[in-house]
Design an enzyme around this catalytic site. Structure first.
Site, PDB file in Angstrom:
ATOM      1  N   CYS A 239       3.566  -8.002  -3.682  1.00  0.00           N
ATOM      2  CA  CYS A 239       2.776  -7.244  -3.446  1.00  0.00           C
ATOM      3  C   CYS A 239       2.993  -7.638  -1.493  1.00  0.00           C
ATOM      4  O   CYS A 239       2.406  -7.989  -1.100  1.00  0.00           O
ATOM      5  CB  CYS A 239       0.882  -7.143  -3.636  1.00  0.00           C
ATOM      6  SG  CYS A 239       0.487  -5.271  -2.239  1.00  0.00           S
ATOM      7  N   ASN A 248       5.191 -12.572  -9.503  1.00  0.00           N
ATOM      8  CA  ASN A 248       4.779 -12.530 -10.972  1.00  0.00           C
ATOM      9  C   ASN A 248       5.096 -13.610 -11.792  1.00  0.00           C
ATOM     10  O   ASN A 248       5.925 -14.077 -11.408  1.00  0.00           O
ATOM     11  CB  ASN A 248       4.948 -11.028 -11.735  1.00  0.00           C
ATOM     12  CG  ASN A 248       4.243 -10.016 -11.112  1.00  0.00           C
ATOM     13  OD1 ASN A 248       5.218  -9.206 -10.432  1.00  0.00           O
ATOM     14  ND2 ASN A 248       2.940  -9.446 -12.132  1.00  0.00           N
TER      15      ASN A 248
HETATM   16  P1  HMG Z   1      -0.926   7.142   4.494  1.00  0.00           P
HETATM   17  O1  HMG Z   1       0.101   6.559   5.793  1.00  0.00           O
HETATM   18  O2  HMG Z   1      -2.518   7.127   4.638  1.00  0.00           O
HETATM   19  O3  HMG Z   1      -0.227   8.229   3.806  1.00  0.00           O
HETATM   20  O4  HMG Z   1      -0.466   5.622   3.350  1.00  0.00           O
HETATM   21  P2  HMG Z   1      -0.610   9.553   3.684  1.00  0.00           P
HETATM   22  O5  HMG Z   1      -1.364  10.728   3.409  1.00  0.00           O
HETATM   23  O6  HMG Z   1      -1.274   9.780   5.616  1.00  0.00           O
HETATM   24  O7  HMG Z   1       1.056  10.592   4.641  1.00  0.00           O
HETATM   25  C1  HMG Z   1       1.757   9.691   4.817  1.00  0.00           C
HETATM   26  C2  HMG Z   1       2.739   9.710   4.751  1.00  0.00           C
HETATM   27  O8  HMG Z   1       3.140   9.642   3.535  1.00  0.00           O
HETATM   28  C3  HMG Z   1       3.533  11.491   4.660  1.00  0.00           C
HETATM   29  O9  HMG Z   1       5.158  11.732   4.852  1.00  0.00           O
HETATM   30  C4  HMG Z   1       3.244  11.755   3.351  1.00  0.00           C
HETATM   31  O10 HMG Z   1       3.361  13.184   2.518  1.00  0.00           O
HETATM   32  C5  HMG Z   1       3.201  10.782   2.470  1.00  0.00           C
HETATM   33  P3  HMG Z   1       5.535  12.614   6.395  1.00  0.00           P
HETATM   34  O11 HMG Z   1       4.353  13.524   6.223  1.00  0.00           O
HETATM   35  O12 HMG Z   1       4.530  11.402   7.367  1.00  0.00           O
HETATM   36  O13 HMG Z   1       6.134  12.785   6.030  1.00  0.00           O
HETATM   37  N1  HMG Z   1       2.674  10.046   1.495  1.00  0.00           N
HETATM   38  C6  HMG Z   1       3.735  10.029   0.289  1.00  0.00           C
HETATM   39  N2  HMG Z   1       4.544   9.734   0.385  1.00  0.00           N
HETATM   40  C7  HMG Z   1       5.281   9.604  -1.127  1.00  0.00           C
HETATM   41  N3  HMG Z   1       4.281   9.443  -2.136  1.00  0.00           N
HETATM   42  C8  HMG Z   1       3.180   9.326  -2.421  1.00  0.00           C
HETATM   43  C9  HMG Z   1       2.653   9.438  -0.940  1.00  0.00           C
HETATM   44  N4  HMG Z   1       1.764  10.138  -0.386  1.00  0.00           N
HETATM   45  C10 HMG Z   1       1.743  10.125   0.838  1.00  0.00           C
HETATM   46  N5  HMG Z   1       2.449   9.036  -3.257  1.00  0.00           N
HETATM   47  C11 HMG Z   1       0.101   5.149   0.897  1.00  0.00           C
HETATM   48  C12 HMG Z   1      -1.312   6.093   2.416  1.00  0.00           C
HETATM   49  C13 HMG Z   1      -1.438   5.690   0.183  1.00  0.00           C
HETATM   50  C14 HMG Z   1       0.640   6.988   1.009  1.00  0.00           C
HETATM   51  C15 HMG Z   1       0.433   4.413   1.477  1.00  0.00           C
HETATM   52  O14 HMG Z   1      -0.756   3.721   1.653  1.00  0.00           O
HETATM   53  C16 HMG Z   1       1.264   4.198   0.221  1.00  0.00           C
HETATM   54  O15 HMG Z   1       1.913   3.942  -0.269  1.00  0.00           O
HETATM   55  N6  HMG Z   1       1.017   2.540  -0.298  1.00  0.00           N
HETATM   56  C17 HMG Z   1       1.200   2.369  -1.066  1.00  0.00           C
HETATM   57  C18 HMG Z   1       1.259   0.609  -1.102  1.00  0.00           C
HETATM   58  C19 HMG Z   1       2.269   0.481  -2.920  1.00  0.00           C
HETATM   59  O16 HMG Z   1       3.191   0.315  -2.940  1.00  0.00           O
HETATM   60  N7  HMG Z   1       1.971  -1.214  -2.298  1.00  0.00           N
HETATM   61  C20 HMG Z   1       2.045  -1.709  -3.744  1.00  0.00           C
HETATM   62  C21 HMG Z   1       1.770  -1.764  -5.232  1.00  0.00           C
HETATM   63  S1  HMG Z   1      -0.008  -2.147  -5.353  1.00  0.00           S
HETATM   64  C22 HMG Z   1       0.499  -3.997  -6.002  1.00  0.00           C
HETATM   65  O17 HMG Z   1       1.021  -4.484  -5.845  1.00  0.00           O
HETATM   66  C23 HMG Z   1      -0.709  -4.654  -6.712  1.00  0.00           C
HETATM   67  C24 HMG Z   1      -0.433  -4.881  -8.565  1.00  0.00           C
HETATM   68  O18 HMG Z   1       0.781  -5.042  -9.131  1.00  0.00           O
HETATM   69  C25 HMG Z   1      -1.548  -5.474  -8.879  1.00  0.00           C
HETATM   70  C26 HMG Z   1      -1.953  -6.599  -8.045  1.00  0.00           C
HETATM   71  O19 HMG Z   1      -0.779  -8.114  -8.379  1.00  0.00           O
HETATM   72  O20 HMG Z   1      -2.604  -6.636  -7.204  1.00  0.00           O
HETATM   73  C27 HMG Z   1      -0.284  -3.278  -8.940  1.00  0.00           C
HETATM   74 MG    MG Z   2       1.038  -7.175  -8.840  1.00  0.00          MG
END
Ligand code: HMG
Ligand code: MG
Length: 298
Positions: A239, A248
């Site tokens: 991540c 993984n």
């Molecule tokens: P934020 O900056 O707080 O979001 O991020 P916001 O609501 O203020 O929006 C900011 C901008 O992002 C806006 O665009 C939104 O439209 C856009 P702008 O106006 O600046 O052009 N936006 C999006 N665009 C596409 N898809 C969306 C989306 N949402 C908002 N869904 C946010 C909050 C959640 C978006 C951000 O923090 C984020 O994308 N985080 C993702 C993190 C991530 O992917 N992490 C890895 C996956 S989890 C993982 O790996 C763990 C796992 O494997 C299990 C483990 O091992 O623990 C599952």
């Molecule tokens: Mg993971």
């Protein structure tokens, strides 16, 4: 004497967890070939991409094309952190969804820019609507053992978060050792408690392999009755918001270990290695699979 299941389901997370943290840009066509080859190897459940902010995770910016061009057989999951992600994923044609929340507030803030409680509050109505519409929903529980910012996590807090998701009716809990620091004893204890408490929900274990305890943790979780494991072809992954954590546990290593113990996965190891070879040239560290070929040639 320990007990082992006869069959285990592997949920491949390489195209999502594996590639989200890669420094090298992987072309969409290569990702699609990777997914296709994984399906040909017998993978029926896979996290294929995530609908997240392209500013936060640029590697997943082609999510729409990935969904549109992937054969929707079995369960092809997309990760969605919020309402926008779910809407975009639905428009793209996704039918199986994964939501992700950290037990630790500090991790959740770094990962999704919200506290755990804020995330749960936001997700609840959308997850319930997805379930009402007949979609399959897996809930990924991050930092179930350790957090890169807060350290050890109280298992009671992990159980509490699992319980809330189960009360919404999610189909599956994927419980994650996000930074790969859990040991087999901790894995057994937590998964034993989870299996005993949530008998009607699919329980999956998701191990990162930072300290090389991934396979041992899987063996411990098998003892606790877990028969579903997330893993990533080539051992890619991590991540971007969990510093220090590596990939993984590698799918080929899990499949090999299970087959050696006469546990069926319905995955063809030779075809799986062909899938690994598709992404290996793009990986920022060497992927070692030569041993399996040597083994086979004898
Ligand atoms: P934020 O900056 O707080 O979001 O991020 P916001 O609501 O203020 O929006 C900011 C901008 O992002 C806006 O665009 C939104 O439209 C856009 P702008 O106006 O600046 O052009 N936006 C999006 N665009 C596409 N898809 C969306 C989306 N949402 C908002 N869904 C946010 C909050 C959640 C978006 C951000 O923090 C984020 O994308 N985080 C993702 C993190 C991530 O992917 N992490 C890895 C996956 S989890 C993982 O790996 C763990 C796992 O494997 C299990 C483990 O091992 O623990 C599952
Ligand atoms: Mg993971």
């Amino acid at each position: 004497m320990f007990s082992l299941p006869k069959n285990v389901a592997i949920i491949e997370v390489g195209p999502r967890d594996g590639l989200q943290n890669e420094k090298n840009e992987v072309p969409t066509g290569v990702k699609l070939e990777f997914i296709e080859k994984l399906q040909q190897a017998g993978i029926e459940e896979m996290e294929i991409t995530s609908f997240v902010s392209p500013k936060w995770v640029p590697q997943m910016k082609d999510a729409k094309k990935i969904v549109a061009n992937t054969r929707q057989v079995g369960r092809q999951f997309v990760l969605t952190p919020n309402e926008k992600g779910m809407e975009l994923a639905k428009e793209a044609g996704a039918s199986s969804f994964a939501v992700f929340v950290g037990v630790s507030d500090s991790f959740n803030k770094k990962n999704i820019n919200k506290t755990t409680e804020e995330s749960m509050h936001e997700l609840k109505p959308f997850v319930q609507n997805l379930l009402k519409d007949g979609h399959f929903v897996r809930a990924c529980i991050s930092t179930a053992f350790y957090c890169p910012y807060e350290g050890a996590i109280d298992p009671a807090k992990t159980l509490e978060l699992c319980k809330e998701f189960v009360s919404w009716g999610v189909n599956e809990l994927s419980v994650a050792d996000t930074i790969g620091m859990a040991n087999p004893k901790e894995s057994y204890i937590l998964f034993d408690a989870i299996k005993k408490e949530f008998k009607d929900t699919l329980i999956t274990a998701h191990f990162h392999d930072t300290r090389k305890m991934g396979l041992a943790n899987i063996f411990a979780a098998l003892q606790a009755g877990v028969d579903r494991f997330d893993s990533s072809a080539g051992g890619l992954g991590g991540c971007p918001f969990a510093p220090g954590a590596t990939g993984n546990v590698a799918t080929e290593d899990v499949v090999n270990m299970l087959h050696q113990m006469n546990i069926e996965t319905n995955i063809n190891l030779d075809l799986l290695l062909q899938a690994v070879e598709v992404v290996a040239p793009y990986a920022s560290r060497p992927i070692e699979t030569g041993m399996y070929k040597l083994f086979k040639s004898k």
